[in-house]
Design a protein around this motif. Structure first.
Motif, PDB file in Angstrom:
ATOM      1  N   VAL A  47      -2.217  10.293  -3.580  1.00  0.00           N
ATOM      2  CA  VAL A  47      -1.592   9.652  -2.426  1.00  0.00           C
ATOM      3  C   VAL A  47      -0.993  10.725  -1.522  1.00  0.00           C
ATOM      4  CG1 VAL A  47       0.339   8.187  -1.683  1.00  0.00           C
ATOM      5  CG2 VAL A  47      -1.165   7.417  -3.531  1.00  0.00           C
ATOM      6  N   ALA A  48      -0.267  11.665  -2.103  1.00  0.00           N
ATOM      7  CA  ALA A  48       0.342  12.743  -1.311  1.00  0.00           C
ATOM      8  C   ALA A  48      -0.726  13.555  -0.583  1.00  0.00           C
ATOM      9  CB  ALA A  48       1.176  13.649  -2.214  1.00  0.00           C
ATOM     10  N   LEU A  49      -1.798  13.893  -1.272  1.00  0.00           N
ATOM     11  CA  LEU A  49      -2.887  14.652  -0.637  1.00  0.00           C
ATOM     12  C   LEU A  49      -3.419  13.904   0.578  1.00  0.00           C
ATOM     13  CD1 LEU A  49      -5.081  16.917  -0.592  1.00  0.00           C
ATOM     14  CD2 LEU A  49      -6.434  15.417  -2.082  1.00  0.00           C
ATOM     15  N   LEU A  50      -3.729  12.634   0.400  1.00  0.00           N
ATOM     16  CA  LEU A  50      -4.326  11.858   1.483  1.00  0.00           C
ATOM     17  C   LEU A  50      -3.345  11.599   2.623  1.00  0.00           C
ATOM     18  CD1 LEU A  50      -6.459   9.570  -0.772  1.00  0.00           C
ATOM     19  CD2 LEU A  50      -7.331  11.269   0.832  1.00  0.00           C
ATOM     20  N   ILE A  51      -2.096  11.374   2.310  1.00  0.00           N
ATOM     21  CA  ILE A  51      -1.092  11.157   3.358  1.00  0.00           C
ATOM     22  C   ILE A  51      -0.891  12.450   4.156  1.00  0.00           C
ATOM     23  CG2 ILE A  51       1.350  10.649   3.816  1.00  0.00           C
ATOM     24  CD1 ILE A  51      -0.317   8.197   2.981  1.00  0.00           C
ATOM     25  N   LEU A  52      -0.868  13.582   3.464  1.00  0.00           N
ATOM     26  CA  LEU A  52      -0.658  14.853   4.159  1.00  0.00           C
ATOM     27  C   LEU A  52      -1.860  15.240   5.024  1.00  0.00           C
ATOM     28  CD1 LEU A  52       1.148  16.882   1.354  1.00  0.00           C
ATOM     29  CD2 LEU A  52       2.159  15.978   3.465  1.00  0.00           C
ATOM     30  N   VAL A  53      -3.080  15.047   4.537  1.00  0.00           N
ATOM     31  CA  VAL A  53      -4.249  15.428   5.346  1.00  0.00           C
ATOM     32  C   VAL A  53      -4.460  14.471   6.509  1.00  0.00           C
ATOM     33  CG1 VAL A  53      -5.399  16.642   3.452  1.00  0.00           C
ATOM     34  CG2 VAL A  53      -6.002  14.260   3.928  1.00  0.00           C
ATOM     35  N   ARG A  54      -3.870  13.300   6.426  1.00  0.00           N
ATOM     36  CA  ARG A  54      -3.996  12.307   7.506  1.00  0.00           C
ATOM     37  C   ARG A  54      -3.520  12.868   8.839  1.00  0.00           C
ATOM     38  NH1 ARG A  54      -0.460   6.807   8.002  1.00  0.00           N
ATOM     39  NH2 ARG A  54       1.181   8.306   7.661  1.00  0.00           N
ATOM     40  N   GLU A  55      -2.490  13.698   8.783  1.00  0.00           N
ATOM     41  CA  GLU A  55      -1.924  14.289   9.994  1.00  0.00           C
ATOM     42  C   GLU A  55      -2.947  15.129  10.763  1.00  0.00           C
ATOM     43  OE1 GLU A  55       1.467  17.652  10.765  1.00  0.00           O
ATOM     44  OE2 GLU A  55       1.872  16.157   9.219  1.00  0.00           O
ATOM     45  N   ILE A  56      -3.877  15.766  10.045  1.00  0.00           N
ATOM     46  CA  ILE A  56      -4.844  16.686  10.646  1.00  0.00           C
ATOM     47  C   ILE A  56      -6.227  16.040  10.820  1.00  0.00           C
ATOM     48  CG2 ILE A  56      -5.958  18.945  10.353  1.00  0.00           C
ATOM     49  CD1 ILE A  56      -2.992  19.230  10.661  1.00  0.00           C
ATOM     50  N   ALA A  57      -6.517  15.006  10.047  1.00  0.00           N
ATOM     51  CA  ALA A  57      -7.854  14.388  10.076  1.00  0.00           C
ATOM     52  C   ALA A  57      -8.197  13.880  11.479  1.00  0.00           C
ATOM     53  CB  ALA A  57      -7.923  13.237   9.075  1.00  0.00           C
ATOM     54  N   ILE A  87      -9.056   9.090  -5.776  1.00  0.00           N
ATOM     55  CA  ILE A  87      -9.009   8.305  -4.544  1.00  0.00           C
ATOM     56  C   ILE A  87      -8.973   6.812  -4.876  1.00  0.00           C
ATOM     57  CG2 ILE A  87     -10.291   7.644  -2.477  1.00  0.00           C
ATOM     58  CD1 ILE A  87     -11.174  10.586  -2.261  1.00  0.00           C
ATOM     59  N   ALA A  88      -9.752   6.396  -5.863  1.00  0.00           N
ATOM     60  CA  ALA A  88      -9.736   4.987  -6.278  1.00  0.00           C
ATOM     61  C   ALA A  88      -8.340   4.574  -6.730  1.00  0.00           C
ATOM     62  CB  ALA A  88     -10.745   4.751  -7.390  1.00  0.00           C
ATOM     63  N   SER A  89      -7.672   5.421  -7.481  1.00  0.00           N
ATOM     64  CA  SER A  89      -6.320   5.076  -7.942  1.00  0.00           C
ATOM     65  C   SER A  89      -5.348   5.012  -6.773  1.00  0.00           C
ATOM     66  CB  SER A  89      -5.834   6.064  -9.008  1.00  0.00           C
ATOM     67  OG  SER A  89      -5.540   7.329  -8.439  1.00  0.00           O
ATOM     68  N   ALA A  90      -5.528   5.889  -5.782  1.00  0.00           N
ATOM     69  CA  ALA A  90      -4.640   5.899  -4.620  1.00  0.00           C
ATOM     70  C   ALA A  90      -4.799   4.633  -3.778  1.00  0.00           C
ATOM     71  CB  ALA A  90      -4.905   7.138  -3.765  1.00  0.00           C
ATOM     72  N   VAL A  91      -6.021   4.115  -3.680  1.00  0.00           N
ATOM     73  CA  VAL A  91      -6.299   2.947  -2.857  1.00  0.00           C
ATOM     74  C   VAL A  91      -5.972   1.639  -3.577  1.00  0.00           C
ATOM     75  CG1 VAL A  91      -8.187   1.671  -1.749  1.00  0.00           C
ATOM     76  CG2 VAL A  91      -8.049   4.122  -1.495  1.00  0.00           C
ATOM     77  N   ALA A  92      -5.786   1.693  -4.872  1.00  0.00           N
ATOM     78  CA  ALA A  92      -5.688   0.482  -5.694  1.00  0.00           C
ATOM     79  C   ALA A  92      -4.641  -0.521  -5.231  1.00  0.00           C
ATOM     80  CB  ALA A  92      -5.447   0.855  -7.148  1.00  0.00           C
ATOM     81  N   ALA A  93      -3.606  -0.113  -4.555  1.00  0.00           N
ATOM     82  CA  ALA A  93      -2.552  -1.046  -4.152  1.00  0.00           C
ATOM     83  C   ALA A  93      -2.734  -1.570  -2.728  1.00  0.00           C
ATOM     84  CB  ALA A  93      -1.194  -0.368  -4.281  1.00  0.00           C
ATOM     85  N   THR A  94      -3.845  -1.262  -2.092  1.00  0.00           N
ATOM     86  CA  THR A  94      -4.065  -1.682  -0.707  1.00  0.00           C
ATOM     87  C   THR A  94      -4.674  -3.076  -0.657  1.00  0.00           C
ATOM     88  OG1 THR A  94      -4.428   0.600  -0.046  1.00  0.00           O
ATOM     89  CG2 THR A  94      -5.250  -1.082   1.441  1.00  0.00           C
ATOM     90  N   THR A  95      -4.208  -3.889   0.269  1.00  0.00           N
ATOM     91  CA  THR A  95      -4.820  -5.198   0.513  1.00  0.00           C
ATOM     92  C   THR A  95      -5.221  -5.263   1.984  1.00  0.00           C
ATOM     93  OG1 THR A  95      -2.702  -6.242   1.014  1.00  0.00           O
ATOM     94  CG2 THR A  95      -3.473  -6.383  -1.261  1.00  0.00           C
ATOM     95  N   PHE A  96      -6.176  -6.116   2.276  1.00  0.00           N
ATOM     96  CA  PHE A  96      -6.633  -6.301   3.649  1.00  0.00           C
ATOM     97  C   PHE A  96      -6.490  -7.767   4.000  1.00  0.00           C
ATOM     98  CE2 PHE A  96      -8.458  -2.205   4.600  1.00  0.00           C
ATOM     99  CZ  PHE A  96      -8.609  -1.654   3.338  1.00  0.00           C
ATOM    100  N   ARG A  97      -5.933  -8.037   5.181  1.00  0.00           N
ATOM    101  CA  ARG A  97      -5.804  -9.420   5.654  1.00  0.00           C
ATOM    102  C   ARG A  97      -7.083  -9.771   6.390  1.00  0.00           C
ATOM    103  NH1 ARG A  97       0.054  -8.068   7.697  1.00  0.00           N
ATOM    104  NH2 ARG A  97      -1.232  -6.803   9.050  1.00  0.00           N
ATOM    105  N   ILE A  98      -7.887 -10.603   5.754  1.00  0.00           N
ATOM    106  CA  ILE A  98      -9.184 -10.944   6.323  1.00  0.00           C
ATOM    107  C   ILE A  98      -9.239 -12.450   6.541  1.00  0.00           C
ATOM    108  CG2 ILE A  98     -11.682 -10.905   5.920  1.00  0.00           C
ATOM    109  CD1 ILE A  98     -11.140  -8.422   4.141  1.00  0.00           C
ATOM    110  N   LYS A  99      -9.612 -12.855   7.740  1.00  0.00           N
ATOM    111  CA  LYS A  99      -9.682 -14.272   8.074  1.00  0.00           C
ATOM    112  C   LYS A  99     -10.705 -14.974   7.170  1.00  0.00           C
ATOM    113  CE  LYS A  99     -10.137 -17.201  12.106  1.00  0.00           C
ATOM    114  NZ  LYS A  99     -10.402 -17.243  13.532  1.00  0.00           N
ATOM    115  N   HIS A 100     -10.332 -16.107   6.640  1.00  0.00           N
ATOM    116  CA  HIS A 100     -11.198 -16.948   5.796  1.00  0.00           C
ATOM    117  C   HIS A 100     -11.519 -16.323   4.440  1.00  0.00           C
ATOM    118  CE1 HIS A 100     -11.523 -19.435   9.263  1.00  0.00           C
ATOM    119  NE2 HIS A 100     -12.152 -18.500   9.946  1.00  0.00           N
ATOM    120  N   ALA A 101     -10.665 -15.437   3.974  1.00  0.00           N
ATOM    121  CA  ALA A 101     -10.820 -14.879   2.626  1.00  0.00           C
ATOM    122  C   ALA A 101      -9.446 -14.423   2.172  1.00  0.00           C
ATOM    123  CB  ALA A 101     -11.785 -13.703   2.633  1.00  0.00           C
ATOM    124  N   SER A 102      -9.256 -14.376   0.872  1.00  0.00           N
ATOM    125  CA  SER A 102      -7.964 -13.916   0.401  1.00  0.00           C
ATOM    126  C   SER A 102      -7.861 -12.402   0.483  1.00  0.00           C
ATOM    127  CB  SER A 102      -7.705 -14.384  -1.021  1.00  0.00           C
ATOM    128  OG  SER A 102      -8.666 -13.845  -1.889  1.00  0.00           O
TER     129      SER A 102
END
Length: 182
Positions: free
Chosen positions: A29-39, A126-141
């Motif tokens: 998570v830290a790696l991805l959050i930190l590289v986000r600034e430069i990506a 990366i899979a472990s870092a993303v594991a807590a993410t949810t997406f609000r999608i119309k007509h699906a949970s």
């Protein structure tokens, strides 16, 4: 970017490349959050990093991908037709984008995607870092999780499907090419 952040990025990359299997979800998570600034703004890396930084997403590449995929699934099941599932974040492409950021930061270490162990370690992290993410999608949970092996996203309760299909525990789709495609 602070020098301490650059040093932290360098350390995590060296540990991934060096075979350290003690890296935690927090390290990735830290790696991805930190590289986000430069990506780059429209990159997969930036979108993935935003998905990790914010528990719930209602925009971006991943959101559009999942919204489109749910429409495809709904149409395919309704008309009994096949549908194509494209990979959301190919691990090699993500690694190349991370390596580009490392280069911009003057970090000489890079992620060697020819090394199967590095590839698998990065994908699992990366899979472990993303594991807590949810997406609000119309007509699906929405996206409710990642399978324990980290290979699939699970989408539950897509509205508008016939009842014999909508009672499934979920539809799993590959999201990240990782360990087995080479």
């Amino acid at each position: 970017m602070r020098q301490s952040d650059v040093n932290h990025i360098r350390e995590v990359v060296a540990r991934v490349s060096g075979g350290d299997d003690t890296l935690t979800r927090s390290d990735y998570v830290a790696l991805l959050i930190l590289v986000r600034e430069i990506a780059p703004n429209e990159s997969m890396l930036k979108d993935l990093s935003h998905s990790i930084a914010h528990d719930s997403r209602d925009r971006g590449y991943a959101f559009e991908y999942l919204t489109g995929l749910i429409k495809q699934i709904r149409m395919a099941i309704s008309f009994n037709k096949p549908f194509e599932v494209k990979v959301l974040f190919p691990i090699d492409d993500l690694a190349n984008e991370i390596n580009g950021v490392l280069h911009q930061l003057g970090i000489v270490e890079s992620l060697d995607m020819e090394d199967a162990a590095v590839r698998a370690r990065l994908a699992a992290g990366i899979a472990s870092a993303v594991a807590a993410t949810t997406f609000r999608i119309k007509h699906a949970s929405g996206l409710l999780g990642i399978t324990p092996d980290g290979e699939y996203l699970v989408i539950l309760n897509i509205e508008g499907l016939p009842t014999d299909v909508s009672n499934l525990e979920g539809i799993a789709v590959p999201w990240l090419i990782s360990r087995n495609e080479k």
